[in-house]
Design a protein around this motif. Structure first.
Motif, PDB file in Angstrom:
ATOM      1  N   MET A 110       0.838  -1.167   0.000  1.00 31.51           N
ATOM      2  CA  MET A 110       0.000   0.000   0.000  1.00 31.51           C
ATOM      3  C   MET A 110       0.893   1.243   0.000  1.00 31.51           C
ATOM      4  SD  MET A 110      -3.213   0.918   2.490  1.00 31.51           S
ATOM      5  CE  MET A 110      -3.817  -0.737   2.440  1.00 31.51           C
ATOM      6  N   GLU A 111       0.471   2.216  -0.696  1.00 30.49           N
ATOM      7  CA  GLU A 111       1.250   3.440  -0.851  1.00 30.49           C
ATOM      8  C   GLU A 111       1.164   4.300   0.415  1.00 30.49           C
ATOM      9  OE1 GLU A 111       0.899   7.023  -3.885  1.00 30.49           O
ATOM     10  OE2 GLU A 111       0.810   5.049  -4.826  1.00 30.49           O
ATOM     11  N   LEU A 112       2.248   4.999   0.737  1.00 25.59           N
ATOM     12  CA  LEU A 112       2.314   5.818   1.942  1.00 25.59           C
ATOM     13  C   LEU A 112       1.291   6.951   1.904  1.00 25.59           C
ATOM     14  CD1 LEU A 112       3.747   6.308   4.593  1.00 25.59           C
ATOM     15  CD2 LEU A 112       5.395   7.718   3.370  1.00 25.59           C
ATOM     16  N   ALA A 113       1.070   7.547   0.749  1.00 26.18           N
ATOM     17  CA  ALA A 113       0.091   8.632   0.635  1.00 26.18           C
ATOM     18  C   ALA A 113      -1.326   8.135   0.935  1.00 26.18           C
ATOM     19  CB  ALA A 113       0.145   9.260  -0.754  1.00 26.18           C
ATOM     20  N   THR A 114      -1.642   6.917   0.527  1.00 25.92           N
ATOM     21  CA  THR A 114      -2.959   6.334   0.789  1.00 25.92           C
ATOM     22  C   THR A 114      -3.149   6.099   2.276  1.00 25.92           C
ATOM     23  OG1 THR A 114      -2.882   5.245  -1.360  1.00 25.92           O
ATOM     24  CG2 THR A 114      -4.498   4.429   0.223  1.00 25.92           C
ATOM     25  N   ILE A 115      -2.115   5.613   2.921  1.00 24.17           N
ATOM     26  CA  ILE A 115      -2.181   5.368   4.368  1.00 24.17           C
ATOM     27  C   ILE A 115      -2.367   6.675   5.118  1.00 24.17           C
ATOM     28  CG2 ILE A 115      -0.866   4.564   6.364  1.00 24.17           C
ATOM     29  CD1 ILE A 115       0.420   2.502   4.481  1.00 24.17           C
ATOM     30  N   ARG A 116      -1.632   7.705   4.729  1.00 26.53           N
ATOM     31  CA  ARG A 116      -1.767   9.010   5.386  1.00 26.53           C
ATOM     32  C   ARG A 116      -3.154   9.600   5.183  1.00 26.53           C
ATOM     33  NH1 ARG A 116       4.024  11.872   4.104  1.00 26.53           N
ATOM     34  NH2 ARG A 116       5.197  10.653   5.632  1.00 26.53           N
TER      35      ARG A 116
END
Length: 89
Positions: free
Chosen positions: A1-7
């Motif tokens: 999962m992409e870091l931007a999605t998690i944030r």
């Protein structure tokens, strides 16, 4: 999962939590500690609206209740020159 999605998911969840907290603190502020809980409810609801909460209605209620807390505080201060609900006997 992409870091931007998690944030983004974390920010959305935090915004929803702030909206609920603003509502609860604003409601409690009508009964106790309105001088503290009112401004906190206003700040939390403003931040949750800024972050784009899915619980917009609850954030707006928290904002309204925070303002009502300060209105109750002002009315108490003007009526009997106090910031508490205590009896003046």
């Amino acid at each position: 999962m992409e870091l931007a999605t998690i944030r983004r998911r974390t920010r959305d969840r935090d915004a929803d939590g702030m909206a609920v907290a603003a509502f609860v603190l604003g409601l409690l502020g009508l009964l106790v500690m309105n001088v503290i809980l009112g401004p906190i409810a206003i700040v939390l609801s403003s931040l949750s609206l800024l972050y784009g909460t899915k619980r917009r209605g609850r954030a707006l209620l928290g904002l309204g209740l925070g303002v009502a807390d300060l209105a109750v505080l002002a009315a108490l201060a003007m009526a009997d020159h106090t910031v508490s609900w205590g009896l003046n006997g």
